[in-house]
Design an enzyme around this catalytic site. Structure first.
Site, PDB file in Angstrom:
ATOM      1  N   ASP A  58       7.269   0.082  -4.310  1.00 33.46           N
ATOM      2  CA  ASP A  58       7.238   0.171  -2.991  1.00 33.46           C
ATOM      3  C   ASP A  58       6.298  -0.582  -2.256  1.00 33.46           C
ATOM      4  OD1 ASP A  58       7.447   1.183  -0.226  1.00 33.46           O
ATOM      5  OD2 ASP A  58       8.353   3.079  -1.116  1.00 33.46           O
ATOM      6  N   SER A 102      11.536   2.004   4.141  1.00 35.48           N
ATOM      7  CA  SER A 102      11.714   2.310   2.715  1.00 35.48           C
ATOM      8  C   SER A 102      13.053   2.817   2.456  1.00 35.48           C
ATOM      9  CB  SER A 102      10.863   2.949   2.091  1.00 35.48           C
ATOM     10  OG  SER A 102       9.405   2.262   2.125  1.00 35.48           O
ATOM     11  N   ASP A 296      -6.423  15.088 -17.635  1.00 41.38           N
ATOM     12  CA  ASP A 296      -6.364  15.829 -18.745  1.00 41.38           C
ATOM     13  C   ASP A 296      -5.032  16.510 -19.082  1.00 41.38           C
ATOM     14  OD1 ASP A 296      -6.165  18.196 -17.199  1.00 41.38           O
ATOM     15  OD2 ASP A 296      -8.296  17.981 -16.744  1.00 41.38           O
ATOM     16  N   GLU A 326      10.130   4.486  -9.426  1.00 41.40           N
ATOM     17  CA  GLU A 326       9.231   3.975  -8.276  1.00 41.40           C
ATOM     18  C   GLU A 326       7.758   3.956  -8.331  1.00 41.40           C
ATOM     19  OE1 GLU A 326       8.904   5.063  -3.293  1.00 41.40           O
ATOM     20  OE2 GLU A 326       9.240   6.476  -4.706  1.00 41.40           O
ATOM     21  N   HIS A 335      -0.623   0.890   3.369  1.00 43.02           N
ATOM     22  CA  HIS A 335      -0.548   1.741   4.594  1.00 43.02           C
ATOM     23  C   HIS A 335      -1.955   2.297   5.255  1.00 43.02           C
ATOM     24  CE1 HIS A 335       3.643   1.874   6.096  1.00 43.02           C
ATOM     25  NE2 HIS A 335       3.970   2.663   4.796  1.00 43.02           N
ATOM     26  N   ASP A 372      10.973  -2.865  -2.272  1.00 41.43           N
ATOM     27  CA  ASP A 372      11.722  -2.696  -1.047  1.00 41.43           C
ATOM     28  C   ASP A 372      11.476  -3.397  -0.072  1.00 41.43           C
ATOM     29  OD1 ASP A 372       9.482  -1.291  -0.869  1.00 41.43           O
ATOM     30  OD2 ASP A 372      10.269   0.640  -0.520  1.00 41.43           O
ATOM     31  N   HIS A 373      10.212  -3.647   0.129  1.00 47.85           N
ATOM     32  CA  HIS A 373       9.773  -4.792   1.317  1.00 47.85           C
ATOM     33  C   HIS A 373       8.368  -4.879   0.898  1.00 47.85           C
ATOM     34  CE1 HIS A 373       7.025  -1.304   2.535  1.00 47.85           C
ATOM     35  NE2 HIS A 373       8.182  -0.417   2.206  1.00 47.85           N
ATOM     36  N   HIS A 457       4.482  -2.248   7.730  1.00 49.19           N
ATOM     37  CA  HIS A 457       5.481  -3.342   6.911  1.00 49.19           C
ATOM     38  C   HIS A 457       5.516  -4.565   7.095  1.00 49.19           C
ATOM     39  CE1 HIS A 457       7.809   0.680   5.066  1.00 49.19           C
ATOM     40  NE2 HIS A 457       6.609   0.687   4.772  1.00 49.19           N
TER      41      HIS A 457
END
Length: 523
Positions: A58, A102, A296, A326, A335, A372-373, A457
């Site tokens: 992603d 997305s 762990d 994904e 972001h 996706d982008h 994006h």
């Protein structure tokens, strides 16, 4: 005598330099020869793709891949999927946006149709937030997982996001909004079902053989809030009293299906080998970044461990399987403008690709790696080879300060590297010197040209890498939704299934006979 000695030394030195140049030329020639031989050895695999594994990084645009490569092994390195024999580019625009989200891109990849911004598993006749339109059967799309199940294969997904999030959602859900993950996010008096309920109650969600990821708080009302696993204000909180995980267990028990439900690494690694249906929910919200993950047995598993477990469950089906994996935290880090974290998450997904390669055969398994982008990440300046990709370069000819090799076009508040200085009672805006900061930190936020509430994006093309049966179908610049159709063809599912092909052949024969009969009647 002294002059002669220095002359000999100079000639010797010159010969070494010339030798080095010749060696350097030979190195580059050999490198290109090896690549040429590799290209000439590529043969098309025309077998049927019994298994398909689709990796979606992603937000993993080309610059993210380049930065990942350099960070891991240097400029000349190749990542696992960069060694795949076939590659293409995908155009990522959605039905109504030049730069997509997305959900619309995942719908294109997984369902074969371009959709509107923020809509999931429905075609472009459904506008964002239009519940009634999303209920129309003709607007609802079937995913690759649904087609695989219809073909008698197993199907499932792995994600580092909430299992109800944007990318996995189109595998099983049909929604006019990606935000409708649980009941508390639904509009009042809505006749639509939230995404979480669609996963557990509706087909194909309830018949998926593997579901691994985060998002407990959207599935279980009053999810436990713990210091190591807090309830997130960003995620949907179920408030209708339902416990969809318990509902999942009840459904499998009533149908006599062998299943396992797990919540940490130890449980995932110790599932019953006879398990046919696996549900693993490892966090209340999205799963933690790899560098923050508690490593762990009682902590959440890595994307590599989830991929391994998924393949073990799915590959038991003699008819084959479809799996989507994904790497969602690549996007989450971008972001927030944290390039180091995004690259680290990209490396984790590459390790998952390596795991899949080692667990399957190229003869019958199509592995596809794409995104996706993009994001607005740039690789800047003229740093020397071997430099730290997270370091600085420059200086700028305007202020004399260096700048980070990686920057963003549009960024959040943390990317504001400007400050005001007062000199002679006059304010002056100056740039923060990145050499005074730890630019290699996972939490460092790179500078951006334009400030925003978060990094946004990008709209550029993304690469797609493939190996296995019909991998050569990915060979030039493609529409993003082409991926669905190419995979369907390779796996002989959906419109390209053997049953459909036989039906179409019979239909064509009957139509030909009918046209011939009509032609004779006319004459």
């Amino acid at each position: 005598m002294t002059g002669l000695r220095w002359g000999v030394i100079f000639v010797f030195y010159l010969s070494l330099v010339q030798s080095s140049i010749r060696k350097d030329q030979e190195y580059w020639k050999k490198l290109s020869t090896n690549e040429l031989e590799e290209a000439l050895a590529v043969k098309w695999n025309l077998g049927e793709a019994k298994n398909v594994i689709l990796f979606i990084g992603d937000g993993m645009g080309p610059n993210t891949v380049t930065a990942t490569r350099i960070h891991k092994g240097g400029e000349g390195h190749r990542l696992t999927y960069e060694k795949f024999p076939h590659i293409g580019l995908l155009k990522t625009y959605s039905a109504n946006k030049m730069v997509p989200d997305s959900t619309s891109t995942a719908t294109a990849l997984l369902c074969g149709v371009k959709a509107n911004f923020y809509t999931m598993g429905v075609d472009a006749s459904v506008e964002h937030n239009n519940c009634s339109a999303s209920l129309r059967p003709e607007a609802r799309l079937e995913s690759l997982a649904a087609l695989a199940l219809k073909a008698g294969k197993s199907a499932g997904f792995v994600t580092t996001m909430r299992v109800t999030h944007a990318t996995p959602g189109p595998i099983y859900a049909h929604s006019a909004s990606r935000l409708w993950e649980c009941d508390s996010a639904m509009p009042r008096d809505s006749s639509c079902k939230d995404i979480g309920r669609q996963l557990v109650e509706d087909w194909p969600g309830r018949d998926l053989h593997v579901i691994l990821g985060g998002g407990r708080q959207g599935l279980v009302a009053k999810a436990q809030d713990r210091p190591s696993d807090p309830v997130s204000a960003w995620g949907c909180n179920r408030s209708d009293g339902r416990d969809l995980i318990t509902q999942y267990i009840k459904d499998k028990e009533e149908r006599g299906l062998r299943h396992s439900v797990v919540s940490n690494t130890a449980e995932l690694k110790n599932i019953d080998k006879n398990t046919d249906y696996l549900l693993g929910i490892f966090s209340n919200a999205h799963m933690p970044y790899e560098f923050q993950r508690i490593k762990d047995p009682h902590g959440p598993p890595s994307i590599v461990e989830m991929t391994e477990a998924a393949i073990k469950v799915l590959k038991k089906n003699k008819n084959g399987f479809f799996l989507m994996v994904e790497g969602g935290n690549i996007d989450m880090a971008h972001h927030r403008g944290r390039a180091r974290t995004a690259v680290d998450e990209s490396l984790a997904m590459e390790e998952a690709v390596s795991m899949a390669v080692n667990m399957t055969s190229e003869e019958d398994t199509l592995i596809v790696v794409t995104s996706d982008h993009t994001h607005t990440l740039s690789i800047n300046g003229y740093p020397d080879r071997g430099s730290d990709i997270f370091g600085t370069t420059g200086p700028s000819k305007f202020d004399g300060l260096n700048y980070t090799t990686l920057t963003y076009g549009v960024g959040g508040p943390g990317s504001n590297k400007l400050k005001v200085q007062i000199a002679d009672d006059q304010p002056r805006i100056v740039r923060t010197d990145p050499d005074t900061e730890n630019t290699t930190s996972f939490m460092y936020e790179q500078a951006s040209a334009i400030l925003n509430d978060e990094n946004v994006h990008g709209g550029g093309d993304v690469a797609i890498y493939a190996r296995g049966p019909y991998a050569h179908l990915f060979h030039n610049v493609h529409e993003q939704h082409y991926v669905f159709h190419a995979i369907s063809y390779a796996a002989k599912i959906g419109a390209f299934s053997k049953a459909s092909t036989q039906y179409n052949n019979v239909y064509i024969c009957l139509l030909t006979l009918l046209l011939g009969f009509m032609f004779r009647m006319i004459n």
